[in-house]
Design a protein around this motif. Structure first.
Motif, PDB file in Angstrom:
ATOM      1  N   CYS A   1     140.690  -5.368 112.642  1.00  0.00           N
ATOM      2  CA  CYS A   1     141.532  -5.846 111.548  1.00  0.00           C
ATOM      3  C   CYS A   1     140.907  -5.713 110.164  1.00  0.00           C
TER       4      CYS A   1
ATOM      5  N   ASP B   1     139.610  -4.565 106.674  1.00  0.00           N
ATOM      6  CA  ASP B   1     140.131  -3.496 105.823  1.00  0.00           C
ATOM      7  C   ASP B   1     139.223  -3.181 104.636  1.00  0.00           C
ATOM      8  N   GLY B   2     137.966  -3.580 104.736  1.00  0.00           N
ATOM      9  CA  GLY B   2     137.022  -3.277 103.675  1.00  0.00           C
ATOM     10  C   GLY B   2     136.828  -4.398 102.676  1.00  0.00           C
ATOM     11  N   ARG B   3     137.732  -5.365 102.669  1.00  0.00           N
ATOM     12  CA  ARG B   3     137.578  -6.491 101.756  1.00  0.00           C
ATOM     13  C   ARG B   3     136.523  -7.461 102.283  1.00  0.00           C
TER      14      ARG B   3
END
Length: 317
Positions: free
Chosen positions: A146, A148-150
């Motif tokens: 899950c 997303d790079g954040r």
């Protein structure tokens, strides 16, 4: 792989003991020590913890010699955490609860959540995702499936639980608009905890009550497909058995029960009873489809679930 937001306040409390020499033996000593910690704190929850503990000491609500009460106030004494503690018995108790008690607990949660939501304290943005995890396996699943790079910022357990509990209480109240409010809380809880099975199931229960069973099936199927524990998978399949039956998918409901039994977790015995009742009630339909539940095992069971568009799961036997 952090999962506990409260660690920051526990660490701050340890600093009081280790670096500042404790709170002292009198209320005056404690009130004098906390501002030093507050001044050096970089986390807003630690600042708030210092302020509320100071207020409680000055008001005589805390005894400086009662370490357990001091820690509880500092680490978990916010208005939101108090509201969650009051609501918990009503959420977890089996059977009917007093309508007035349910309403009072729901209102306490709403009142405690209101200032937090008003200031957008835990709103996601382009750089940060606010999330809740109940276990290390959930955090690992999130990181793998899950993320997303954040950057992930943990929300307080009480914030997640407040939405989860409010959803349950609103469903039980069954007042005009209650189901819509319940779904809104459940949606928020599921957003915060995409890998927590209980959050997905609470959302699915609301969707089912609103007649949106197809959406409920998709939600729980998604949770089952990415589930990292056998217990979580079993819980998903047990709920899917009921949802599939709601849609008239008798064979799929049987397959979900059989997979639950196969997994052998807490839902195995309830699933066995549900399956017996289903076979008795739907014996003609099962005979017409030549489906023998007793022979639905192993690969045949997996194919049956796959054919119905439901996951067998990647964990367990």
């Amino acid at each position: 792989l952090g999962i506990a937001e409260s660690v920051v306040r526990l660490d701050a409390w340890e600093r009081v003991a280790d670096d500042l020499g404790g709170l002292g033996d009198t209320t005056e000593d404690a009130v004098a020590a906390l501002p030093e910690l507050r001044a050096s704190a970089t986390d807003a929850s630690v600042v708030e913890a210092c302020e509320r503990t100071t207020r409680a000491l000055v008001a005589g609500e805390l005894d400086v010699e009662d370490t357990d009460d001091l820690i509880e106030c500092f680490v978990g004494g916010s208005a939101l955490e108090r509201a969650v503690r009051q609501a918990a018995p009503l959420v977890t108790v089996a059977g009917e609860s007093d309508h007035e008690e349910l309403s009072r607990a729901a209102n306490l949660l709403e009142d405690a959540l209101a200032p937090i939501e008003a200031c957008g304290a835990y709103c996601d943005d382009e750089r940060t995702a606010h999330r809740y995890f109940r276990s290390i396996p959930e955090r690992v699943t999130y990181n793998l499936d899950c993320a997303d790079g954040r950057a992930v910022r943990l929300v307080p357990d009480a914030y997640f639980l407040a939405h989860q509990y409010a959803s349950v209480l609103e469903r039980r109240l069954a007042l005009p608009g209650s189901l819509d409010r319940a779904l809104a809380h459940a949606e928020r809880a599921a957003e915060l905890a995409p890998c927590t099975v209980e959050a997905t199931i609470a959302r699915a229960d609301c969707l089912r009550d609103l007649g949106r069973v197809d959406e409920a099936v998709r939600a729980v199927s998604g949770a089952a497909a990415r589930c990292s524990t056998v217990d979580g998978l079993s819980l998903c399949l047990y709920r899917l058995a009921a949802l599939a039956y709601d849609l008239g998918m008798v064979g799929a409901s049987v397959a979900c029960c059989r997979r639950c039994i196969e997994l052998g977790r807490a839902q195995a015995e309830p699933a066995r009873r549900e399956l017996a009742a289903l076979v008795e009630h739907e014996h003609e339909a099962l005979a017409a489809s030549r489906l023998d539940p007793a022979k639905l095992t192993g690969e045949r069971l997996a194919r049956g679930l796959e054919g119905a568009g439901l996951p067998a799961g990647d964990v367990g036997p």
